[in-house]
Design a protein around this motif. Structure first.
Motif, short mmCIF file in Angstrom:
data_model
loop_
_atom_site.label_atom_id
_atom_site.label_comp_id
_atom_site.label_asym_id
_atom_site.label_seq_id
_atom_site.Cartn_x
_atom_site.Cartn_y
_atom_site.Cartn_z
N UNK A 73 -3.66 0.13 -7.78
CA UNK A 73 -2.68 0.67 -9.17
C UNK A 73 -1.71 -0.75 -9.75
N UNK A 74 -1.71 -1.19 -10.59
CA UNK A 74 -1.09 -2.15 -11.66
C UNK A 74 -0.21 -1.72 -12.71
N UNK A 75 1.47 -1.94 -11.32
CA UNK A 75 2.28 -1.33 -11.62
C UNK A 75 3.39 -1.56 -13.10
N UNK A 76 3.93 -0.57 -13.57
CA UNK A 76 4.68 -0.90 -14.22
C UNK A 76 5.97 -0.10 -14.16
N UNK A 77 6.04 0.72 -13.70
CA UNK A 77 7.26 0.64 -12.85
C UNK A 77 6.95 1.19 -11.43
N UNK A 94 1.01 -1.19 -0.30
CA UNK A 94 0.17 0.41 0.66
C UNK A 94 1.08 1.30 0.27
N UNK A 95 0.87 2.00 -0.77
CA UNK A 95 1.07 3.37 -0.76
C UNK A 95 0.30 4.34 -0.84
N UNK A 138 -0.41 -3.48 -6.95
CA UNK A 138 0.53 -4.74 -7.49
C UNK A 138 1.49 -5.05 -8.96
N UNK A 139 2.27 -5.32 -8.60
CA UNK A 139 3.42 -5.86 -9.63
C UNK A 139 3.31 -7.28 -9.64
#
Length: 197
Positions: free
Chosen positions: A99-103, A31-32, A57-58
């Motif tokens: 957020x579906x993280x890309x970076x 969590x951020x 989520x990564x």
């Protein structure tokens, strides 16, 4: 194809958790917390506004690299696809922004970070679990996959390799300090004595 891509600046609010899908795809979550900062003209100072909480989520290599890179409280930048999940609990309708993280990276306006290349980013590296996996399994309740332990071992090794070293001397050549220790006053030549006088 139209997607909502966002970049969020905040602090890691939880420890990074790791898991795998039924097909063995690595996945990590944390969590951020993003707190608005604004200038209060009446008090003539900066104040904190409302905090937004998002789940990040990564997947795959990014998920693996998050484990050894982030800790609770770290300032980070997260870029990825914004999603709003909705579900019903009893008669209450709930939603959560994710957020579906890309970076993901550290926020270098607030500190420094040292980049290290990861091993096996394209997939699981070859080899067994090794001593790092046994060490990690002792610290955790759930087993750590061997390829994650190997990646962490490789990071530790690259940190040791990056430490500054003295240059190696060719065979038969000694350093100046070794030569100074070997030469006593009685062993100096007449030319050395003349130079010192």
């Amino acid at each position: 194809m139209s997607e909502a891509h966002v970049t969020v600046l905040g602090n890691v609010a939880t420890e990074v958790t790791y898991g795998e899908t039924a097909n063995g795809v690595p996945m990590a979550n944390f969590r951020i917390g993003c707190t608005e900062r604004r200038y209060d003209r009446e008090r003539a100072c900066w104040v904190d506004g409302e905090t937004q909480w998002l789940r990040v989520t990564a997947w795959r290599a990014l998920a693996v690299n998050l484990i050894g890179s982030l800790a609770k409280g770290d300032p980070v930048l997260v870029t990825g696809r914004l999603r709003v999940r909705e579900w019903t609990e009893g008669e209450v309708r709930r939603s959560r922004a994710e957020i579906d993280a890309r970076s993901v990276g550290h926020d270098l306006t607030r500190g420094t970070s040292a980049f290290r290349w990861a091993t096996g980013v394209r997939g699981q590296p070859p080899g067994g679990a090794g001593p790092a996996a046994a060490e990690a399994a002792e610290r955790a309740d759930e087993p750590v996959p061997g390829w994650i332990a190997n990646a962490l071992e490789a990071r530790r090794a690259s940190a040791v390799a990056a430490a500054p070293r003295l240059p190696e001397l060719p065979p038969g050549v000694r350093s100046v300090t070794e030569q100074q220790e070997d030469v006593s006053e009685g062993e100096r030549s007449d030319e050395d004595r003349a130079t010192l006088s």
